[in-house]
Design an enzyme around this catalytic site. Sequence first.
Site, PDB file in Angstrom:
ATOM      1  N   ARG A  27       0.831  -1.213   0.000  1.00 41.37           N
ATOM      2  CA  ARG A  27       0.000   0.000   0.000  1.00 41.37           C
ATOM      3  C   ARG A  27       0.860   1.255   0.000  1.00 41.37           C
ATOM      4  NH1 ARG A  27      -3.405  -0.352   5.070  1.00 41.37           N
ATOM      5  NH2 ARG A  27      -1.435  -1.197   5.769  1.00 41.37           N
ATOM      6  N   ASN A  45      -6.003  -2.819   2.661  1.00 43.71           N
ATOM      7  CA  ASN A  45      -5.951  -4.270   2.815  1.00 43.71           C
ATOM      8  C   ASN A  45      -7.368  -4.790   3.006  1.00 43.71           C
ATOM      9  OD1 ASN A  45      -3.146  -4.440   2.718  1.00 43.71           O
ATOM     10  ND2 ASN A  45      -2.903  -4.386   4.931  1.00 43.71           N
TER      11      ASN A  45
END
Length: 102
Positions: A27, A45
């Site tokens: 990320r 996530n």
Amino acid sequence: MAGSGVAKQIFALDFEIFGRVQGVFFRKHTSHEAKRLGVRGWCMNTRDGTVKGQLEAPMMNLMEMKHWLENNRIPNAKVSKAEFSQIQEIEDYTFTSFDIKH
């Protein structure tokens, strides 16, 4: 003459990335690359071990980001599959930046 520039067309798509993409700073790297390319949106996530998100950008930037998501070189990450929604034209950005959601 103020405002004489041509407005850029903005496009959006959703994505979900499968493989070893959690616990490897996926990320963070995605956010950095999106900001480098001028792409807005978010990523997060999932409980299923994937990373999903949304992207908004002019077509060229969107395609560069899509390619990066499929072919990135993040250490310890391994993308086994990348799924994308159909690209849709939008009237204007709905995000002001690219964020990591928790």
